[in-house]
Scaffold this motif. Sequence first.
Motif, mmCIF file in Angstrom:
data_model
loop_
_atom_site.group_PDB
_atom_site.id
_atom_site.type_symbol
_atom_site.label_atom_id
_atom_site.label_comp_id
_atom_site.label_asym_id
_atom_site.label_seq_id
_atom_site.Cartn_x
_atom_site.Cartn_y
_atom_site.Cartn_z
ATOM 1 N N PHE A 477 62.269 57.450 3.312
ATOM 2 C CA PHE A 477 62.101 58.853 3.292
ATOM 3 C C PHE A 477 63.509 59.400 3.820
ATOM 4 O O PHE A 477 64.473 59.591 4.584
ATOM 5 C CB PHE A 477 61.220 59.549 4.314
ATOM 6 C CG PHE A 477 60.839 60.883 3.963
ATOM 7 C CD1 PHE A 477 62.187 62.017 4.804
ATOM 8 C CD2 PHE A 477 60.136 61.666 3.254
ATOM 9 C CE1 PHE A 477 62.200 63.002 4.492
ATOM 10 C CE2 PHE A 477 60.145 62.997 3.768
ATOM 11 C CZ PHE A 477 61.212 63.901 3.916
ATOM 12 N N THR A 478 64.426 59.975 2.819
ATOM 13 C CA THR A 478 65.832 60.203 2.514
ATOM 14 C C THR A 478 66.074 61.686 2.077
ATOM 15 O O THR A 478 65.928 61.959 1.443
ATOM 16 C CB THR A 478 66.645 59.250 2.208
ATOM 17 O OG1 THR A 478 66.756 58.044 2.217
ATOM 18 C CG2 THR A 478 68.213 59.617 1.869
ATOM 19 N N MET A 479 66.694 62.364 3.265
ATOM 20 C CA MET A 479 66.619 63.732 2.908
ATOM 21 C C MET A 479 68.474 63.730 3.500
ATOM 22 O O MET A 479 68.511 63.542 5.252
ATOM 23 C CB MET A 479 66.248 64.499 3.662
ATOM 24 C CG MET A 479 66.174 66.444 3.684
ATOM 25 S SD MET A 479 64.950 66.910 4.159
ATOM 26 C CE MET A 479 64.922 67.043 6.059
ATOM 27 N N THR A 480 68.916 64.827 2.752
ATOM 28 C CA THR A 480 70.280 65.399 3.274
ATOM 29 C C THR A 480 70.653 66.480 2.984
ATOM 30 O O THR A 480 70.096 66.537 1.594
ATOM 31 C CB THR A 480 71.668 64.315 2.842
ATOM 32 O OG1 THR A 480 71.648 62.981 2.582
ATOM 33 C CG2 THR A 480 73.306 65.280 3.006
ATOM 34 N N SER A 481 70.517 67.661 3.921
ATOM 35 C CA SER A 481 70.711 69.382 4.230
ATOM 36 C C SER A 481 72.013 69.442 4.886
ATOM 37 O O SER A 481 72.713 69.352 5.737
ATOM 38 C CB SER A 481 69.726 69.784 4.432
ATOM 39 O OG SER A 481 69.860 70.026 5.961
ATOM 40 N N SER A 482 72.933 70.421 3.441
ATOM 41 C CA SER A 482 73.868 71.222 4.405
ATOM 42 C C SER A 482 73.336 72.610 4.682
ATOM 43 O O SER A 482 72.868 73.093 3.218
ATOM 44 C CB SER A 482 74.893 70.827 4.437
ATOM 45 O OG SER A 482 75.171 71.148 2.793
ATOM 46 N N ILE A 483 74.311 73.214 5.219
ATOM 47 C CA ILE A 483 73.684 74.943 5.609
ATOM 48 C C ILE A 483 75.067 75.434 6.255
ATOM 49 O O ILE A 483 75.430 75.115 6.960
ATOM 50 C CB ILE A 483 72.919 75.200 6.910
ATOM 51 C CG1 ILE A 483 71.376 74.491 6.421
ATOM 52 C CG2 ILE A 483 72.804 76.487 6.530
ATOM 53 C CD1 ILE A 483 69.791 75.364 7.181
ATOM 54 N N ILE A 601 67.469 61.126 7.664
ATOM 55 C CA ILE A 601 66.929 62.730 8.106
ATOM 56 C C ILE A 601 68.658 62.753 8.264
ATOM 57 O O ILE A 601 69.333 62.360 9.641
ATOM 58 C CB ILE A 601 66.002 63.023 9.011
ATOM 59 C CG1 ILE A 601 64.969 62.508 7.707
ATOM 60 C CG2 ILE A 601 66.037 64.869 8.467
ATOM 61 C CD1 ILE A 601 63.573 63.768 8.882
ATOM 62 N N GLN A 602 69.942 63.511 8.250
ATOM 63 C CA GLN A 602 70.764 64.197 8.371
ATOM 64 C C GLN A 602 70.683 65.810 7.687
ATOM 65 O O GLN A 602 70.693 65.910 6.995
ATOM 66 C CB GLN A 602 71.822 63.185 7.105
ATOM 67 C CG GLN A 602 72.400 62.205 7.947
ATOM 68 C CD GLN A 602 73.522 61.084 7.841
ATOM 69 O OE1 GLN A 602 73.544 61.732 5.624
ATOM 70 N NE2 GLN A 602 74.340 60.307 8.173
ATOM 71 N N VAL A 646 77.069 71.935 13.805
ATOM 72 C CA VAL A 646 76.185 71.171 14.699
ATOM 73 C C VAL A 646 75.491 70.131 13.287
ATOM 74 O O VAL A 646 75.103 70.844 12.156
ATOM 75 C CB VAL A 646 75.442 71.986 14.759
ATOM 76 C CG1 VAL A 646 74.068 71.038 15.918
ATOM 77 C CG2 VAL A 646 75.975 73.132 15.780
ATOM 78 N N SER A 647 75.679 68.595 13.601
ATOM 79 C CA SER A 647 75.135 68.269 12.479
ATOM 80 C C SER A 647 74.236 67.358 13.065
ATOM 81 O O SER A 647 74.347 67.002 15.476
ATOM 82 C CB SER A 647 76.585 67.113 12.416
ATOM 83 O OG SER A 647 76.691 66.333 13.317
ATOM 84 N N SER A 648 72.801 66.881 12.700
ATOM 85 C CA SER A 648 72.236 65.182 13.536
ATOM 86 C C SER A 648 71.589 64.458 12.466
ATOM 87 O O SER A 648 71.831 64.533 11.434
ATOM 88 C CB SER A 648 71.272 66.700 14.301
ATOM 89 O OG SER A 648 70.312 66.608 12.664
ATOM 90 N N SER A 649 71.025 63.703 13.537
ATOM 91 C CA SER A 649 70.409 62.427 11.950
ATOM 92 C C SER A 649 69.918 61.612 12.734
ATOM 93 O O SER A 649 70.489 61.828 14.340
ATOM 94 C CB SER A 649 71.891 61.949 11.924
ATOM 95 O OG SER A 649 72.215 60.571 12.820
#
Length: 685
Positions: A477-483, A601-602, A646-649
Amino acid sequence: MKTCFLLLSVLLLLVTIPQQVDAQKEPKTGKVDIQNLEATQCPTDSNAHAYFIFDYGKADFDYMAKNVRTNEAGSSQTGFQLHFNRHFRIKILDNEGFDYANIEIPLYQGDKDDELSQLKAYTYNLENGKVVKDKLSNKDVMTEETSEHWNTVKFALPNVKAGSIIEVDYTIRTTHFFNLRTWYFQRDIPILNSDFTAIIPEYFHYNKTLRGYYPVKFDQDNRQQKLTINVHQQARGRLVDEARYTSSFNYTEHIYHYTADSIPAFPKEKFLRTEENYISKVEFELEYVKFPQEPIHYVTSTWANVDKDLTDNQYFGKQLNSAGYIRDAAEELKQSGVEGMQMLDLAFEYIKRHVAWNGTRSKYINATLNKAFKEGSGNCADVNLNLVRLLRELGFKSYPVVLSTQDNGIIHPSHPSISSFNYVVAMVLSNGKAYLMDATDRDAEINLLPIRCLNDKGRIIGDVQDKWINLMNYQPFTMTSSILMMMDSTATISGQANMNLKGYGAYEFRKAIRKYDSPADFIKAMDDKNKLQDVDGIKVKGLDTLYHNLNLTYKFTDNELSSNPGDMLYFNPVVIPYFENNPFKLDKREYPVEFDHPYHIQQVQTYRLPANYQLQEAPKSVKMVLPNNEAQFVFQVQNLGGNLIVSSSLNINKSVFLPSEYESLKKFFQMMIDKQHELVVLKHI
C-alpha cells in the motif's frame, strides 16, 4: 449359505443402537431459574451486553434401518446418521444485546440435505415476580439459500427485552459424516459454561484439533456398545430359502468430552483477517472409514490425492480439457498483434468484461465453462477457470490456484482437505515468475489480488514442482501526499492537497471513493474530526485506469487546526494523519497482528507562516525503528525562510506480528500518534 453369511456380516457392521450419554447434568429445556432472570450483570464481565448461561452440544451416530429386507437395496442405504444437538441459553442484559436473539442455523445441501429437527425456542421474562414464557412460532422460522451448498434457517425470538433469557434447542440430522460440526468454546460474548461431547463408533476415524488460546478441559473414554439387527431374508428361487435372523455383537465406541468455564468474549481488534484462526474451538475432520473385513475408505488422505481429485473432477479440472467455445475469443485477441505481458493484460481484461462475477465463492463451477462464458456470468470458479482456459489457448502456461479466503480461515498444510478451499484464481508461469490474477474484481491487477484472497498460501493444481504459492506481499500500500498551506494573521489556514497512490493504496482508494456520491464526500469522510472546510477544486485521475497511479487533488480551508489566544498561535501541523488513533487497545493480545500488505506512506506538509509571527516552538524530529526494520517512522520539522516543512514517513514491512511482538508494536503506534498530535507554537512579533 456362504453368501447369506457375508450379507449378514456386512449388515451387522452398519447397525448401531444408540445409548444416551450425559457427560454432566444438562438443564431441562423449558424451565429456567428465577435467579438467572433477576441477574443484571454478567458474573465474569461487567461490560457485557449479553452472555451465554450455558452452551451444550453433543454429536453421536444412529442407525436408522434396524429391520432389513435382503431384497430391498434401499434398506441398507438408510444406515448411519450423524446427529448434532445444540442447547443454549443467553441472558440479554440491555438493548445492545438484542441482536443475540436473532438466530441462524446453517444446513448443508448436497446429495442428501441436512435436516433440522426438534427445534424448540423460548423467551423468558420476569413479570411481577413470575416467570413468563413465550414460545417461538413455526411461522416465524424461515429458510434462506445463502450459498451454493448452504441454506440458513433464521428466526428471531419473540418478546425480547432487557433482562430476558432466550433458550434454543435443536438437532441436525445428516449423512454427511465429514460435517461433524466445529464446536466453539469462545464467541463474541462471554460464556459461563461450554460443554461438548462427541460419541463416535470405531468405524469412523476423525482428526480432532483444538485451536485457540483459551484452555479447554478434555477427557476421553471408551466403552463397549452392542450392535443389533433384524434381517428378513427373502426367498430367491430354489437357491435361497426365506429366513429371519436376529444377530448382535459388540463394538467399541469412543467418547470425547470437552468442557470450558468462564470463557471471556473473543477480544476483537483491528488487523485480524478472521477470528476463525484463533478463537477457541475444536474441529473434527473425517480421515477415513474402516469396517471389519472391508478396505479403508480414505476421505482425507494426502495433498497428492487432493490434487488428483480436483484434476479429475467434472466441475473443475475436466472443464479445462475443452477449448472450442473460447477459440474465437483467443483469435480475436491475437489480432491485436501484442505479445507477452501485454497479451496477458488483454486476456485478463477480456474475461473481466465478458464474464461477470455473481458474488458466489466456490472452487467448483456451476455447470460448464462454456455455459458461463456464453451467459456472461458465474461464480468465481466460472470466471477464473475461463481465464485459465483462455490463457492456455493463447499459449501461456496457466494453472488454477485454489485458496481459502480470509473469512474462511487459513489452510493447514499438515491437514490435507479439499473442503478447506472455497475460492479459485488463475496463475501464469513465465520466465521463472508467477503472475496471479482474479478476474472477478474490476480493480484487481496482475499480482494484485482482491483483499479477500490475501490469506497466506494457495495450492497450484497442475504439473508444477512447487505446489504452494505465497499470496502475500506482491505489492504494498503506497501513498505519497503533499499539502501546501497558507496561514494568515487570523490563524485561518487555506491549502491545496495532492495525494498520489499506487499498489493496494490505489486499489483501496478506488473502491472507497466509489462508495460515496462524490469525491468531496469521500474527502470529508477521511477527515474524522471535521477540520477541513470548503473543500473544492477536486480532481481525480486514474479512478478507472488500472496499472496507473491514482491521483487526487483538492483545495480546502481549515478552521480547527489552529487557535489564537492573545499573542500566541498554536496549531497541529499534521492535517490528516493516516492513523488518527491507535488501532491497538488491548493490554495483551493473544493472537497475531495481521496486515494485508506492507505500508509505505509519506506525507509532506508545508506551511507559509504569517509575516507577523515567528516560530517559538516545534515538535522535535524523531526516528523510530522496530527490530529488523519491521516498521519505521520518521518525523522531521524544518524552518526554512518562513516556510515550516513537516514531513513524516511510515513503513510497515512485515505482514504478521506475533503476540510476543504486540507490546512493542502498540507502543510504536502510540508514540507515532502522539508525535503527530504535538503542536507548533508561533509568537506575534
